[in-house]
Scaffold this active site. Structure first.
Site, PDB file in Angstrom:
ATOM      1  N   LYS A  46     -18.546  -5.292   7.660  1.00  0.00           N
ATOM      2  CA  LYS A  46     -17.416  -6.183   7.359  1.00  0.00           C
ATOM      3  C   LYS A  46     -16.588  -6.419   8.612  1.00  0.00           C
ATOM      4  CE  LYS A  46     -16.942  -5.421   2.450  1.00  0.00           C
ATOM      5  NZ  LYS A  46     -16.056  -5.074   1.341  1.00  0.00           N
ATOM      6  N   SER A  80      -3.144  -7.710   2.467  1.00  0.00           N
ATOM      7  CA  SER A  80      -3.369  -7.676   3.923  1.00  0.00           C
ATOM      8  C   SER A  80      -3.904  -9.013   4.425  1.00  0.00           C
ATOM      9  CB  SER A  80      -4.381  -6.573   4.274  1.00  0.00           C
ATOM     10  OG  SER A  80      -3.889  -5.309   3.929  1.00  0.00           O
ATOM     11  N   HIS A 108       0.845  -1.206   0.000  1.00  0.00           N
ATOM     12  CA  HIS A 108       0.000   0.000   0.000  1.00  0.00           C
ATOM     13  C   HIS A 108       0.881   1.258   0.000  1.00  0.00           C
ATOM     14  CE1 HIS A 108      -3.124  -2.608   2.280  1.00  0.00           C
ATOM     15  NE2 HIS A 108      -3.600  -2.420   1.059  1.00  0.00           N
TER      16      HIS A 108
HETATM   17  O1  PNS Z   1      -8.776  -2.970   0.266  1.00  0.00           O
HETATM   18  P1  PNS Z   1     -10.032  -3.412  -0.397  1.00  0.00           P
HETATM   19  O2  PNS Z   1     -10.873  -4.256   0.544  1.00  0.00           O
HETATM   20  O3  PNS Z   1      -9.789  -4.097  -1.715  1.00  0.00           O
HETATM   21  O4  PNS Z   1     -10.870  -2.064  -0.711  1.00  0.00           O
HETATM   22  C1  PNS Z   1     -12.069  -2.137  -1.431  1.00  0.00           C
HETATM   23  C2  PNS Z   1     -12.726  -0.757  -1.536  1.00  0.00           C
HETATM   24  C3  PNS Z   1     -13.020  -0.195  -0.153  1.00  0.00           C
HETATM   25  C4  PNS Z   1     -11.801   0.171  -2.289  1.00  0.00           C
HETATM   26  C5  PNS Z   1     -14.012  -0.999  -2.354  1.00  0.00           C
HETATM   27  O5  PNS Z   1     -14.745  -2.030  -1.773  1.00  0.00           O
HETATM   28  C6  PNS Z   1     -14.891   0.236  -2.458  1.00  0.00           C
HETATM   29  O6  PNS Z   1     -14.610   1.100  -3.254  1.00  0.00           O
HETATM   30  N1  PNS Z   1     -15.949   0.275  -1.619  1.00  0.00           N
HETATM   31  C7  PNS Z   1     -16.844   1.403  -1.546  1.00  0.00           C
HETATM   32  C8  PNS Z   1     -18.251   1.032  -2.015  1.00  0.00           C
HETATM   33  C9  PNS Z   1     -18.398   1.334  -3.484  1.00  0.00           C
HETATM   34  O7  PNS Z   1     -18.199   2.445  -3.948  1.00  0.00           O
HETATM   35  N2  PNS Z   1     -18.753   0.279  -4.243  1.00  0.00           N
HETATM   36  C10 PNS Z   1     -18.867   0.339  -5.670  1.00  0.00           C
HETATM   37  C11 PNS Z   1     -17.529  -0.015  -6.313  1.00  0.00           C
HETATM   38  S1  PNS Z   1     -17.661   0.031  -8.073  1.00  0.00           S
END
Ligand code: PNS
Length: 160
Positions: A41, A127, A17
């Protein structure tokens, strides 16, 4: 001002990261690390703990700040005048889902996603794997900052 978001769960922040955030900080005037705090979550670390670790990890980068969001990433970006989402790509296997999310986010708000290839030494790093390896006593000392390793070790000991 060109402002980018680096979104993620950061449970916990890894050296992979930090690699992407530091490189984004060289490309944009300001980088907002956007910590997803979706309460449904299950996480090893609370939102406050994840933000605290990121704040320490990003201290060397003066144009990086940490924020959190719950809901759509595109709403977060619109609210904070963020023009681009920066995502690291570790391997081809990341690409399908990341492309789908980039296209969905673009269709929702017009926001661009910029993909940055992960440095090869971190291409296997996640992670979830760090937590799994650490749970079974594996050495993850080269994969996370020292202060993250300390917190990880003590959190896993509490849960053992
Ligand atoms: O570290 P991660 O778990 O891969 O992060 C995922 C994250 C938080 C970046 C993704 O789940 C996200 O953007 N969530 C916000 C909800 C959202 O906007 N969903 C539509 C995505 S197209």
């Amino acid at each position: 001002m060109r402002r980018a978001a680096c979104p993620g769960s950061f449970d916990p922040v890894t050296n992979g990261h930090i690699d992407i955030i530091s490189r984004a900080s060289a490309l944009f005037d300001e980088v907002v690390v956007a910590v997803g705090v979706n309460a449904s979550k299950r996480r090893l670390f609370s939102a406050e703990e994840r933000i605290d670790m990121l704040t320490r990890a990003c201290a060397p980068y003066p144009n990086v700040r940490i924020d959190s969001f719950d809901g759509l990433l595109t709403d977060f970006c619109t609210d904070r005048d963020v023009q681009a989402i920066v995502k690291g790509l570790r391997a081809v296997s990341d690409f399908d889902y990341e492309l789908q999310m980039a296209q969905m986010n673009s269709s929702l708000s017009g926001i661009e996603t910029v993909f940055v290839p992960t440095s090869p030494e971190y291409s296997f790093l996640a992670s979830s794997l760090v937590k799994e390896v650490a749970t079974y006593g594996g050495d993850v000392s080269g994969l996370v900052p020292g202060f993250v390793l300390e917190r990880l070790t003590s959190r896993l000991a509490e849960r053992a």
